[in-house]
Design a protein around this motif. Structure first.
Motif, PDB file in Angstrom:
ATOM      1  N   SER A   1       0.801  -1.227   0.000  1.00 47.56           N
ATOM      2  CA  SER A   1       0.000   0.000   0.000  1.00 47.56           C
ATOM      3  C   SER A   1       0.828   1.269   0.000  1.00 47.56           C
TER       4      SER A   1
ATOM      5  N   TRP B   1      -7.160   6.316   3.899  1.00 45.69           N
ATOM      6  CA  TRP B   1      -8.343   5.475   3.707  1.00 45.69           C
ATOM      7  C   TRP B   1      -8.120   4.488   2.561  1.00 45.69           C
ATOM      8  N   LEU B   2      -7.463   4.968   1.520  1.00 49.24           N
ATOM      9  CA  LEU B   2      -7.153   4.096   0.387  1.00 49.24           C
ATOM     10  C   LEU B   2      -6.152   3.021   0.808  1.00 49.24           C
TER      11      LEU B   2
ATOM     12  N   ALA C   1      -8.137   0.383   2.627  1.00 46.11           N
ATOM     13  CA  ALA C   1      -8.876  -0.461   1.673  1.00 46.11           C
ATOM     14  C   ALA C   1      -7.951  -1.474   1.021  1.00 46.11           C
ATOM     15  N   ASN C   2      -6.785  -1.005   0.612  1.00 44.78           N
ATOM     16  CA  ASN C   2      -5.855  -1.895  -0.072  1.00 44.78           C
ATOM     17  C   ASN C   2      -5.281  -2.950   0.869  1.00 44.78           C
TER      18      ASN C   2
ATOM     19  N   TRP D   1      -7.856  -5.615   1.076  1.00 46.08           N
ATOM     20  CA  TRP D   1      -7.871  -6.355  -0.186  1.00 46.08           C
ATOM     21  C   TRP D   1      -6.692  -7.327  -0.245  1.00 46.08           C
TER      22      TRP D   1
ATOM     23  N   CYS E   1     -12.898  -9.272   4.895  1.00 45.43           N
ATOM     24  CA  CYS E   1     -11.916  -8.324   4.359  1.00 45.43           C
ATOM     25  C   CYS E   1     -12.426  -7.685   3.076  1.00 45.43           C
ATOM     26  N   TYR E   2     -13.019  -8.484   2.219  1.00 46.99           N
ATOM     27  CA  TYR E   2     -13.590  -7.929   0.986  1.00 46.99           C
ATOM     28  C   TYR E   2     -14.717  -6.935   1.300  1.00 46.99           C
TER      29      TYR E   2
ATOM     30  N   PHE F   1     -13.126  -3.739   2.364  1.00 45.79           N
ATOM     31  CA  PHE F   1     -12.533  -3.139   1.160  1.00 45.79           C
ATOM     32  C   PHE F   1     -13.589  -2.403   0.345  1.00 45.79           C
TER      33      PHE F   1
ATOM     34  N   ILE G   1     -15.061   0.758   2.249  1.00 45.29           N
ATOM     35  CA  ILE G   1     -14.176   1.933   2.211  1.00 45.29           C
ATOM     36  C   ILE G   1     -14.203   2.569   0.826  1.00 45.29           C
ATOM     37  N   TRP G   2     -14.182   1.747  -0.217  1.00 41.26           N
ATOM     38  CA  TRP G   2     -14.245   2.300  -1.575  1.00 41.26           C
ATOM     39  C   TRP G   2     -15.557   3.052  -1.807  1.00 41.26           C
TER      40      TRP G   2
END
Length: 289
Positions: A150, A170-171, A174-175, A178, A217-218, A221, A224-225
């Motif tokens: 990340s 935040w990104l 999310a990553n 993922w 987790c998905y 992810f 957040i997106w």
């Protein structure tokens, strides 16, 4: 017959996983997400070139270090016993030198960028180099890998804007989620071998809750997106991409629920389409504005 030099170069290329670009792509997509969000869809061409090239170099260096760290284990795992270090095609000293040269080349690439980007490159290199050794003591080393995979995001924001806002972190979150999801699918492939040799992975730690953990987790992810899309005022192309990603995740559940090795590996590979689809959604969104 290949010449000794050709054979040696081929061994180096396989050590760097040049023949298996999936890891480079999974590292590249989040970096591109960051660049496009940081620049409102108009990244500086030079910065874009630096990050694409740097991603390739750092992923290659990470693979070399990974095989160096696992050189005494890979020979006992069916999927990895033919790797150049495990097979004795490349010496440990050669591998360390190759990794150092790749990391140095990546560092030289970021030298023309601003000081904040240079500063962030230091923990990025540390994370990439230390991850392979975390499988000895961390219960979920995939989370550490997620952080390593990340770090291109805050670096992209720093290079493009000179700052790292909350959006970047935040990104990153999310990553990270993922990465834990797809690398747990990957770890499910080797679970039986890893149990025998004492390697720790999320697939072992989660045990019979592995699939539930992946789906959780998905879910994080995607949540957040969705929050990023709403807070940044993104348009229908990104929402369409999120819908497509949800369909792909549902298909992955279909693949992994039987916990069969090759099906889990196919599910892992399919994550490239999720990363590419979300980038395509961002690209289309900004192009249509």
């Amino acid at each position: 017959m290949p010449t000794p030099l050709t054979a040696r170069l081929s061994s180096y290329a396989r050590l760097m996983r040049i023949d298996k670009p999936i890891g480079t792509l999974l590292l590249l997509w989040p970096t591109l997400w960051g660049l496009w969000l940081a620049s409102a869809g108009r990244p500086d061409p030079f910065i874009l070139l630096v990050f694409v090239a740097g991603t390739v170099l750092m992923r290659s260096a990470g693979c070399v270090i990974n095989d160096y760290a696992d050189r005494d284990f890979d020979g006992h795992v069916a999927r990895t016993r033919a790797r150049p270090l495990a097979a004795g095609e490349v010496s440990p000293k050669e591998a360390l030198l190759l990794a150092a040269l790749l990391a140095l080349a990546a560092f030289l690439l970021v030298l023309p960028l601003n000081s904040l980007t240079l500063l962030l490159s230091l923990p990025a290199v540390f994370l990439a180099g230390s991850y392979p050794f975390t499988k000895r003591f961390l219960a979920i080393p995939q989370a550490y890998l997620g952080l390593a995979f990340s770090f291109g995001i805050p670096m992209a924001f720093a290079a493009q804007t000179g700052s790292v806002p909350a959006l970047a972190w935040w990104l990153v979150a999310a990553n990270l989620l993922w990465t834990v999801a797809y690398d747990t699918e990957y770890a499910m492939v080797d679970r039986e071998d890893d149990l025998k040799i004492g390697i720790r992975t999320s697939a072992i730690t989660f045990g019979r809750y592995d699939i539930a953990a992946i789906l959780l987790c998905y879910a994080g992810f995607m949540a957040i997106w969705l929050g990023i899309a709403l807070s940044e005022g993104l348009g229908w192309p990104l929402y369409a991409a999120l819908a497509g990603a949800l369909i792909l995740i549902a298909d992955q559940y279909r693949r992994i629920r039987g916990r069969e090795r090759m099906a889990c590996f196919a599910a892992f590979l399919a994550n490239n389409r999720i990363g590419g689809l979300l980038f395509a959604g961002l690209l289309a969104d900004f192009l249509l504005r």
